[in-house]
Design a protein around this motif. Sequence first.
Motif, PDB file in Angstrom:
ATOM      1  N   PHE A  79       0.835  -1.200   0.000  1.00 25.38           N
ATOM      2  CA  PHE A  79       0.000   0.000   0.000  1.00 25.38           C
ATOM      3  C   PHE A  79       0.872   1.254   0.000  1.00 25.38           C
ATOM      4  O   PHE A  79       0.705   2.158  -0.836  1.00 25.38           O
ATOM      5  N   LYS A 122       2.050   3.968  -3.090  1.00 24.93           N
ATOM      6  CA  LYS A 122       1.746   5.391  -2.910  1.00 24.93           C
ATOM      7  C   LYS A 122       3.009   6.246  -2.921  1.00 24.93           C
ATOM      8  O   LYS A 122       2.932   7.476  -2.840  1.00 24.93           O
ATOM      9  N   GLU A 169      -4.911   6.024  13.227  1.00 26.62           N
ATOM     10  CA  GLU A 169      -5.574   6.886  12.251  1.00 26.62           C
ATOM     11  C   GLU A 169      -4.946   8.276  12.234  1.00 26.62           C
ATOM     12  O   GLU A 169      -4.708   8.852  11.169  1.00 26.62           O
ATOM     13  N   ASP A 224      -8.009  -1.706   9.224  1.00 28.47           N
ATOM     14  CA  ASP A 224      -7.746  -1.523   7.803  1.00 28.47           C
ATOM     15  C   ASP A 224      -7.611  -2.867   7.102  1.00 28.47           C
ATOM     16  O   ASP A 224      -7.955  -3.008   5.924  1.00 28.47           O
ATOM     17  N   CYS A 250      -9.674  -6.371   3.467  1.00 30.32           N
ATOM     18  CA  CYS A 250      -9.068  -5.043   3.502  1.00 30.32           C
ATOM     19  C   CYS A 250     -10.056  -3.993   3.006  1.00 30.32           C
ATOM     20  O   CYS A 250     -11.086  -4.308   2.411  1.00 30.32           O
ATOM     21  N   THR A 251      -9.709  -2.738   3.238  1.00 31.59           N
ATOM     22  CA  THR A 251     -10.536  -1.626   2.780  1.00 31.59           C
ATOM     23  C   THR A 251     -10.353  -1.406   1.282  1.00 31.59           C
ATOM     24  O   THR A 251      -9.384  -1.865   0.675  1.00 31.59           O
ATOM     25  N   ALA A 252     -11.262  -0.651   0.697  1.00 33.46           N
ATOM     26  CA  ALA A 252     -11.164  -0.313  -0.721  1.00 33.46           C
ATOM     27  C   ALA A 252      -9.896   0.491  -1.001  1.00 33.46           C
ATOM     28  O   ALA A 252      -9.279   0.355  -2.066  1.00 33.46           O
ATOM     29  N   GLU A 253      -9.486   1.322  -0.049  1.00 35.42           N
ATOM     30  CA  GLU A 253      -8.296   2.145  -0.247  1.00 35.42           C
ATOM     31  C   GLU A 253      -7.046   1.286  -0.461  1.00 35.42           C
ATOM     32  O   GLU A 253      -6.202   1.597  -1.307  1.00 35.42           O
ATOM     33  N   ILE A 254      -6.940   0.202   0.290  1.00 33.84           N
ATOM     34  CA  ILE A 254      -5.775  -0.674   0.139  1.00 33.84           C
ATOM     35  C   ILE A 254      -5.838  -1.412  -1.187  1.00 33.84           C
ATOM     36  O   ILE A 254      -4.832  -1.543  -1.899  1.00 33.84           O
ATOM     37  N   ASP A 286      -7.353  -0.371  -3.884  1.00 32.79           N
ATOM     38  CA  ASP A 286      -7.164   0.600  -4.960  1.00 32.79           C
ATOM     39  C   ASP A 286      -5.709   1.015  -5.130  1.00 32.79           C
ATOM     40  O   ASP A 286      -5.287   1.385  -6.238  1.00 32.79           O
ATOM     41  N   ALA A 287      -4.925   0.939  -4.059  1.00 31.35           N
ATOM     42  CA  ALA A 287      -3.510   1.282  -4.167  1.00 31.35           C
ATOM     43  C   ALA A 287      -2.749   0.274  -5.018  1.00 31.35           C
ATOM     44  O   ALA A 287      -1.645   0.572  -5.497  1.00 31.35           O
TER      45      ALA A 287
END
Length: 421
Positions: free
Chosen positions: A119, A123, A222, A254, A274-278, A280-281
């Motif tokens: 992740f 980024k 967070e 997360d 996992c979350t969508a953010e992870i 999507d990375a």
Amino acid sequence: MTHSRVWHPFTQHALEPRMKPIVETAGAYLIDEDGNHVLDAISSWWVITHGHRHPAIMSAIGAAAGRYDQLIFAEYTHAPAEELAEGLIAVAPRGLAHVFYSDSGSTAVEVALKMALGFFHNKGERRNRIVVMEHAYHGDTIGTMSAGERGVFNAAYEPLLFAVDRLPFPEAGREQETLDAFESYCRSGEVAALLIEPLVLGAGGMKIYAPSLLASLKEVAERCGTLLIADEVMTGWGRTGTLFGCEQAAITPDILCTSKGLTGGALPLAATLCTAEIFDAHLSTDRRRTFFHSSSYTANPIACAAAVANLSVWRDEPVQARLEALSEAHRAHLTRFSNDLRFRNVRQIGTIAALDLDVEAGGYLAEVGPRLRAFFRERHLLIRPLGNVVYLMPPYCITAKELDRAYEAIEEAAFHFRVSA
């Protein structure tokens, strides 16, 4: 069976007796070759939740085996995996969005660690430190051994293990020290993730801490841009009294790791949510940002079908009522030990009960450990203490009479192995 070529786990064969063959399992019991019914008071290493060979799960396995064996999961998908993923997202803490399958608790955690590092790598952020809690156990692969407590278990493999930052266990009244240590690590800006067992450290000695501490750790994570990985391999599927331990802290990690009770214990399977953010990375037209992890048996269809059936058991049967009844039974039994000087640190969370036998030399390698196991084995009880830590984690089908039997044996053991009174 006069000679066996099998090498058993966590077994010193020079000291252990001949392994007794089990010919059948049923409900709360293992049935050996002599017809003895052995009460499985630790759920066969914490995997059996509803009881051995639950009819709905066994039926689902049979039906799936009539249609599937293993198939490659990198090129294709199948209905059991899709249905299970939807079901897991529906029951998991709100906000988790994707499911990655693997084979065991250890691999679920390895996947989580790689997700966290990937992740930040994708980024373009230099975060590669992992924070864990002292006494933790996360598995026996190289990555999970690195994240777990160091000691006799992994001394031989030390050259292969990577460094992690460790938090002091939040002993009652000293929780702030844990939070301060975590915040100090996070200030470096290099911490990718906190990896933690929610509410109770299993193999580390059944050490219990408050949900409020977990919630506070999440708040620090967070605020500092650090991911929180919840290792719910043991704590999930009702062991702490709720489906997942995170629920009691009202947090969404997360990344969440689950295995053991995922199939009701019937077949090996693991999932890392996992979350969508992870997710999507890792989503890109650049193939170098692919999440490079797999195993040959990823998302085995038969195991996935067992897990789907397990979800139906949770939906259709009064599982929560069984958890509450078992939790209350533990509380009632443990009162007899609360002022017993032969035991220390009498404790309980949900369906897990533990107490430390007072001996001169404690710890996992305490000499009393193998003697206790032999004592319980003679009485046809599967109770496998962590050194001098005696614990019960039975399947939810256990009856009051069966639980009475386990506690009576623990009390009897204290007379045989007592040090102080």
